[in-house]
Design an enzyme around this catalytic site. Structure first.
Site, PDB file in Angstrom:
ATOM      1  N   LYS A  71     -49.347  90.865  96.889  1.00  0.00           N
ATOM      2  CA  LYS A  71     -48.206  90.134  96.354  1.00  0.00           C
ATOM      3  C   LYS A  71     -48.406  90.065  94.849  1.00  0.00           C
ATOM      4  CE  LYS A  71     -46.372  85.523  95.648  1.00  0.00           C
ATOM      5  NZ  LYS A  71     -46.662  84.073  95.714  1.00  0.00           N
ATOM      6  N   TYR A 112     -53.439  88.932  95.536  1.00  0.00           N
ATOM      7  CA  TYR A 112     -52.369  88.082  95.001  1.00  0.00           C
ATOM      8  C   TYR A 112     -52.567  87.959  93.502  1.00  0.00           C
ATOM      9  CZ  TYR A 112     -49.759  83.648  94.238  1.00  0.00           C
ATOM     10  OH  TYR A 112     -48.919  82.657  93.772  1.00  0.00           O
TER      11      TYR A 112
END
Length: 301
Positions: A166, A137
């Protein structure tokens, strides 16, 4: 191993009048996400005020969501924390609790070298079973540290359970570089909502969207259109969500999400935890009126 796709929802963390976790509202929110036809719940992310929750509170949120969802859609817990020790503890807790996978934000505040980031992610990935999915992330505008293509490529090569990422910075070039990692197997999702349609069209797997809590119908229909190859329909809906998202994110977006979810009857209260700022009564009224004027639940397709 399970992977993320479509609309992944980084849910808010509801609080009651005393500032404690509102378990009832949290259950309502999980149920609402499922009933809205969205693809995954992502508790304790940025939108979930992760840095303002204690370790025990984060565990309570994850346990509550996993029990309520009961395997109907995937639950990926965000476990990145201020210390590596807490990150590993939360990662192992996610496995024990029955999550389908985890997201791990980069270390925050202190600048870490690329070598340090690689070592961090390898240690976290190796702290859980080798078949338990881990997502990187990156949100450099908040966390200071960024994830380069080289870092992502190396950790994915060294740890087979690191299956995707992400990325929450609006950089299409970087996003498309990530799509070159283990092509056909490495999953890439975008954080900035306005790039949902574009990233999927370019070969990405979806979006991680806090706005989707308020605009669930829109995100459900964008994904449906993308899956059907109806690019014009997806583009039209995307453009409408962009207008609505700008309103939601003008002032204290996490507070705005909670206000609108309270308006929908999903949350009992709309408070965020200090030092985050609640919208004023006047700002709440203006937000609700502007969203209603745009008939925000209507999807244009």
């Amino acid at each position: 191993m399970k992977k993320l796709y479509g609309t992944v929802v980084p849910i808010v963390t509801p609080f009651d009048e005393s500032g404690k976790i509102d378990v009832g509202s949290l259950k309502n929110l999980a149920e609402y996400i499922i009933e809205s036809g969205l693809q995954c719940i992502y508790p304790c992310g940025t939108t979930g005020e992760m840095c303002l929750l204690s370790e025990d509170e984060r565990k309570l949120v994850v346990e509550t969501v996993v029990r309520q969802v009961n395997h109907r859609i995937p639950v990926f817990a965000q476990v990145g924390a201020m210390t590596e020790k807490e990150t590993v503890e939360l990662a192992r807790h996610a496995v024990k609790t029955g999550c389908d996978g985890i997201g791990v934000v980069t270390p925050i505040y202190f600048q870490i070298s690329d070598r340090g980031l690689v070592d961090f992610y390898v240690r976290v990935a190796q702290s859980v079973p080798s078949d338990f999915p881990v997502y990187l992330y990156g949100i450099p505008q908040n966390a200071v540290n960024d994830i380069s293509f080289q870092v992502a490529q190396e950790v994915a090569a060294r740890c087979p359970n690191i299956v995707g990422m992400k990325y929450s910075y609006p950089d299409m070039t970087r996003l498309q570089e990530f799509m070159l990692i283990n092509q056909e197997t490495f999953s890439v999702l975008v954080g900035p909502d306005h790039l949902f349609q574009a990233v999927v069209a370019a070969g990405g797997d979806g979006v991680v969207s806090g706005n989707a809590m308020v605009l669930a119908e829109h995100y459900r229909e964008i994904w449906k259109a993308l899956q059907a190859g109806e690019w014009d329909v997806a583009r039209k809906i995307q453009r409408r969500t962009n207008v609505l998202n700008r309103i939601l994110c003008e002032k204290n977006n996490i507070s705005a999400y909670k206000v609108m979810l309270r308006e929908k009857g999903i949350l009992c209260f709309a408070a965020v935890r200090a030092p985050l700022e609640n919208l004023s009564v006047e700002e709440e009224r203006e937000l609700i009126e502007r969203m209603r004027e745009l008939d925000y639940t209507r999807v244009i397709g």
